[in-house]
Design a protein around this motif. Structure first.
Motif, PDB file in Angstrom:
ATOM      1  N   LEU A  45       0.830  -1.202   0.000  1.00 13.14           N
ATOM      2  CA  LEU A  45       0.000   0.000   0.000  1.00 13.14           C
ATOM      3  C   LEU A  45       0.868   1.257   0.000  1.00 13.14           C
ATOM      4  N   GLU A  46       1.957   1.225   0.753  1.00 13.38           N
ATOM      5  CA  GLU A  46       2.852   2.387   0.799  1.00 13.38           C
ATOM      6  C   GLU A  46       3.507   2.632  -0.561  1.00 13.38           C
ATOM      7  N   LEU A  47       3.834   1.564  -1.276  1.00 12.66           N
ATOM      8  CA  LEU A  47       4.403   1.723  -2.612  1.00 12.66           C
ATOM      9  C   LEU A  47       3.401   2.360  -3.570  1.00 12.66           C
ATOM     10  N   ASN A  48       2.124   2.232  -3.244  1.00 12.10           N
ATOM     11  CA  ASN A  48       1.074   2.864  -4.037  1.00 12.10           C
ATOM     12  C   ASN A  48       0.720   4.258  -3.530  1.00 12.10           C
ATOM     13  N   GLY A  49       1.522   4.763  -2.601  1.00 14.14           N
ATOM     14  CA  GLY A  49       1.302   6.117  -2.113  1.00 14.14           C
ATOM     15  C   GLY A  49       0.263   6.240  -1.033  1.00 14.14           C
ATOM     16  N   LEU A  50      -0.139   5.122  -0.418  1.00 13.33           N
ATOM     17  CA  LEU A  50      -1.117   5.148   0.666  1.00 13.33           C
ATOM     18  C   LEU A  50      -0.382   4.965   1.988  1.00 13.33           C
ATOM     19  N   PRO A  51      -0.203   6.030   2.772  1.00 19.09           N
ATOM     20  CA  PRO A  51       0.604   5.944   3.998  1.00 19.09           C
ATOM     21  C   PRO A  51      -0.036   5.050   5.044  1.00 19.09           C
ATOM     22  N   CYS A  52       0.725   4.092   5.521  1.00 15.48           N
ATOM     23  CA  CYS A  52       0.266   3.178   6.573  1.00 15.48           C
ATOM     24  C   CYS A  52       1.104   3.294   7.833  1.00 15.48           C
ATOM     25  N   MET A  53       2.203   4.050   7.759  1.00 12.75           N
ATOM     26  CA  MET A  53       3.114   4.180   8.900  1.00 12.75           C
ATOM     27  C   MET A  53       3.364   5.655   9.167  1.00 12.75           C
ATOM     28  N   GLN A  54       2.876   6.128  10.304  1.00 11.51           N
ATOM     29  CA  GLN A  54       3.126   7.500  10.699  1.00 11.51           C
ATOM     30  C   GLN A  54       4.432   7.573  11.478  1.00 11.51           C
ATOM     31  N   LEU A  55       4.869   8.773  11.774  1.00 13.42           N
ATOM     32  CA  LEU A  55       6.104   8.937  12.525  1.00 13.42           C
ATOM     33  C   LEU A  55       5.946   8.400  13.932  1.00 13.42           C
ATOM     34  N   SER A  56       6.993   7.741  14.432  1.00 10.83           N
ATOM     35  CA  SER A  56       7.013   7.325  15.827  1.00 10.83           C
ATOM     36  C   SER A  56       7.305   8.543  16.674  1.00 10.83           C
ATOM     37  N   GLU A  57       6.464   8.770  17.670  1.00 12.58           N
ATOM     38  CA  GLU A  57       6.608   9.979  18.484  1.00 12.58           C
ATOM     39  C   GLU A  57       7.838   9.935  19.373  1.00 12.58           C
ATOM     40  N   ALA A  58       8.262   8.740  19.767  1.00  9.77           N
ATOM     41  CA  ALA A  58       9.433   8.632  20.639  1.00  9.77           C
ATOM     42  C   ALA A  58      10.103   7.295  20.407  1.00  9.77           C
ATOM     43  N   LEU A  59      11.403   7.264  20.630  1.00  5.23           N
ATOM     44  CA  LEU A  59      12.137   6.010  20.534  1.00  5.23           C
ATOM     45  C   LEU A  59      11.766   5.106  21.696  1.00  5.23           C
ATOM     46  N   GLU A  60      11.560   3.829  21.426  1.00  7.40           N
ATOM     47  CA  GLU A  60      11.245   2.892  22.491  1.00  7.40           C
ATOM     48  C   GLU A  60      12.482   2.661  23.349  1.00  7.40           C
ATOM     49  N   SER A  61      12.248   2.538  24.641  1.00 10.44           N
ATOM     50  CA  SER A  61      13.354   2.232  25.544  1.00 10.44           C
ATOM     51  C   SER A  61      13.865   0.831  25.262  1.00 10.44           C
ATOM     52  N   ARG A  62      15.163   0.655  25.362  1.00 12.40           N
ATOM     53  CA  ARG A  62      15.752  -0.651  25.112  1.00 12.40           C
ATOM     54  C   ARG A  62      15.401  -1.622  26.226  1.00 12.40           C
ATOM     55  N   LYS A  63      15.200  -2.878  25.851  1.00 10.94           N
ATOM     56  CA  LYS A  63      14.862  -3.911  26.835  1.00 10.94           C
ATOM     57  C   LYS A  63      16.126  -4.438  27.519  1.00 10.94           C
ATOM     58  N   GLY A  64      17.275  -4.205  26.894  1.00  8.19           N
ATOM     59  CA  GLY A  64      18.549  -4.612  27.472  1.00  8.19           C
ATOM     60  C   GLY A  64      19.640  -3.692  26.961  1.00  8.19           C
ATOM     61  N   ILE A  65      20.700  -3.539  27.724  1.00  4.00           N
ATOM     62  CA  ILE A  65      21.810  -2.666  27.329  1.00  4.00           C
ATOM     63  C   ILE A  65      23.096  -3.481  27.350  1.00  4.00           C
ATOM     64  N   LEU A  66      23.762  -3.541  26.201  1.00  2.00           N
ATOM     65  CA  LEU A  66      24.998  -4.307  26.054  1.00  2.00           C
ATOM     66  C   LEU A  66      26.158  -3.361  25.795  1.00  2.00           C
ATOM     67  N   THR A  67      27.232  -3.532  26.545  1.00  2.00           N
ATOM     68  CA  THR A  67      28.483  -2.827  26.277  1.00  2.00           C
ATOM     69  C   THR A  67      29.577  -3.869  26.131  1.00  2.00           C
ATOM     70  N   SER A  68      30.217  -3.898  24.967  1.00  2.00           N
ATOM     71  CA  SER A  68      31.197  -4.937  24.675  1.00  2.00           C
ATOM     72  C   SER A  68      32.345  -4.345  23.877  1.00  2.00           C
ATOM     73  N   ARG A  69      33.572  -4.718  24.228  1.00  2.00           N
ATOM     74  CA  ARG A  69      34.751  -4.207  23.536  1.00  2.00           C
ATOM     75  C   ARG A  69      35.839  -5.280  23.470  1.00  2.00           C
ATOM     76  N   MET A  70      36.597  -5.243  22.375  1.00  2.00           N
ATOM     77  CA  MET A  70      37.813  -6.037  22.293  1.00  2.00           C
ATOM     78  C   MET A  70      38.911  -5.317  23.069  1.00  2.00           C
ATOM     79  N   PHE A  71      39.749  -6.068  23.754  1.00  2.00           N
ATOM     80  CA  PHE A  71      40.888  -5.461  24.440  1.00  2.00           C
ATOM     81  C   PHE A  71      41.956  -5.075  23.419  1.00  2.00           C
ATOM     82  N   GLY A  72      42.739  -4.063  23.780  1.00  2.69           N
ATOM     83  CA  GLY A  72      43.832  -3.665  22.905  1.00  2.69           C
ATOM     84  C   GLY A  72      44.841  -4.790  22.736  1.00  2.69           C
TER      85      GLY A  72
END
Length: 444
Positions: free
Chosen positions: A241-268
């Motif tokens: 429908l969107e390819l036919n110019g019929l909008p089905c997705m409006q702007l998201s008003e806010a970013l959803e909070s993450r369900k988990g937070i990952l911090t990962s790094r390789m050591f030097g």
């Protein structure tokens, strides 16, 4: 330029724009070093491992994404390729500036990624959408120095296609409007199916069996809703429908909070020493806690994982992890660091060489939804909350690690080598986030 929100009362007058920064990481490097204009630039991943971003000149040289730096080192030198380590503080700040400009130019935006955003435009406010797109492009370049492409269309899916086309086809000069554009179908016929937003690799293979090979082919399926639901489900129907110019997705008003937070790094460098590993883990926990508080959340659980060399002995264990739960969810960095160090000591094996550490915070809840316990010694108190808020404000205003915890290695001297820190041998300055790196005009 500010837009009157009252002009957006009629949803039928709304169209969508996709604004995408061109070669964002490389462009950020050029803003503060004009000598890089016209030169091929590659940006490396953490630890200067492989290529994660390229300028157009680097793409023309045939440098692939994911190219290992050590294998292409001679090629880079022979072809004058400029190599840069990932400078995420700079890129993040430049992204914030672009989004602030967009907020001044449009009624509402949805930040889609670090270098992309959707925006709502009103045809009642601006009848000439092509000119409006050029105003957006020129203003962002004038205020930030970053080149962008603008795609405008009746739907978000078409706006992404318009943006992609404007970026690749120089005749559009970075702006393409597909609203009432007679050439839309010709553009869709040239757009491979796999490049349509929401159509992945596996789905592309399945649709190819039904002679659906381009965006235009998929658009034509609008008259076969039962077929679309069978092969694409409701989300696929929205895409059609969107390819036919019929909008089905409006702007998201806010970013959803993450369900988990990952911090990962390789050591030097690979590590054996428990003290150095604890410093690295404490640093990663501190950064994860900052992200946690930024979305106004508290963590109920934390997992620490140490990763060894999986190639040394493929049949032996190379990941070692454990987790802990908090009686009361918390975002108090000292509490998290204390628990993380206890986990690290319990899983650390002295004779094992570790190459990487990862921290995962889960069981996230909003800080207004926590059931407190008056007699719990682990309670996340108002005093702790105020302290963390104060530290975050200091680091935001004066730069990361202005206020830090000794467990992260703060006690070390500036010139003392730290083996666990990432290799960033090609790092440019943090021009907008570190006081000592701010550019100063030289008197002639």
């Amino acid at each position: 330029m500010n837009i009157d929100p009252g002009s957006f009362n009629n949803r039928s007058s709304i169209v969508y724009a996709m604004i995408d920064c061109n070669n964002f990481y490389a462009s950020c490097e050029r803003v503060f070093n004009p000598k890089l204009e016209g030169k091929p630039i590659v940006i490396l991943s953490n630890n200067d491992g492989c290529v994660i971003a390229r300028s157009e000149e680097a793409k023309d040289l045939g440098i692939p994404m994911g190219a290992p730096e050590f294998k292409f080192r001679r090629f880079f030198k022979d072809n004058g390729v400029v190599v840069r380590s990932s400078n995420y503080p700079l890129y993040g700040d430049m992204s914030r500036r672009v989004m602030e400009v967009l907020r001044n130019l449009t009624h509402d935006i949805e930040v889609y990624s670090i270098d992309e955003a959707f925006a709502e435009l009103s045809t009642q406010t601006y009848s000439d959408l092509n000119e409006y797109g050029r105003v957006i492009k020129q203003t962002i370049y004038q205020w930030t120095g970053l080149p962008v492409s603008v795609g405008i269309a009746p739907s978000k899916t078409l706006a992404k296609i318009a943006n992609e086309t404007a970026k690749r086809n120089l005749t559009y000069k970075g702006v393409l409007n597909l609203c009432n554009n007679p050439g839309t179908d010709q553009i869709l016929k040239k757009m491979p199916l796999q490049k349509v937003w929401g159509i992945g690799h596996n789905l592309t293979i399945r649709l190819n069996r039904f002679d659906v090979n381009t965006a235009y082919d998929l658009k034509q399926k609008v008259d076969y809703k039962r077929w679309v639901r069978k092969h694409l489900n409701v989300t696929g129907l929205r895409t059609v429908l969107e390819l036919n110019g019929l909008p089905c997705m409006q702007l998201s008003e806010a970013l959803e909070s993450r369900k988990g937070i990952l911090t990962s790094r390789m050591f030097g460098k690979p590590l054996y020493d428990l003290t150095e590993i604890e410093e690295a883990v404490s640093t990663y926990i501190s950064r994860a806690a900052e992200k946690l508080r930024a979305q106004h959340s508290l963590a109920s659980n934390m997992q620490v994982t140490l990763i060894g060399d999986k190639f040394k002995n493929p049949k032996s264990k190379y990941k070692y992890g454990a987790y802990t739960s908090f009686k009361v969810p918390t975002a108090h960095t000292p509490t998290l660091i204390h628990a993380g160090k206890q986990i690290t000591r319990s899983i650390h094996l002295p004779e094992t060489k570790y190459k990487k550490a990862a921290i995962m915070l889960t069981g996230l809840v909003h800080n207004s939804e926590v059931q407190m316990d008056l007699f719990d010694p682990e309670l996340y108190t108002r005093q702790q909350y105020t302290l963390m808020e104060c530290i975050d404000q200091i680091n935001t205003r004066h730069g990361r690690n202005t206020a830090a915890f000794a467990a992260t290695g703060l006690h070390r001297k500036n010139n003392e080598a730290v083996d666990w820190k990432m290799n960033q041998n090609f790092l440019s300055k943090r021009y907008t986030t570190e006081w000592e790196d701010i550019m100063i005009a030289q008197a002639r």
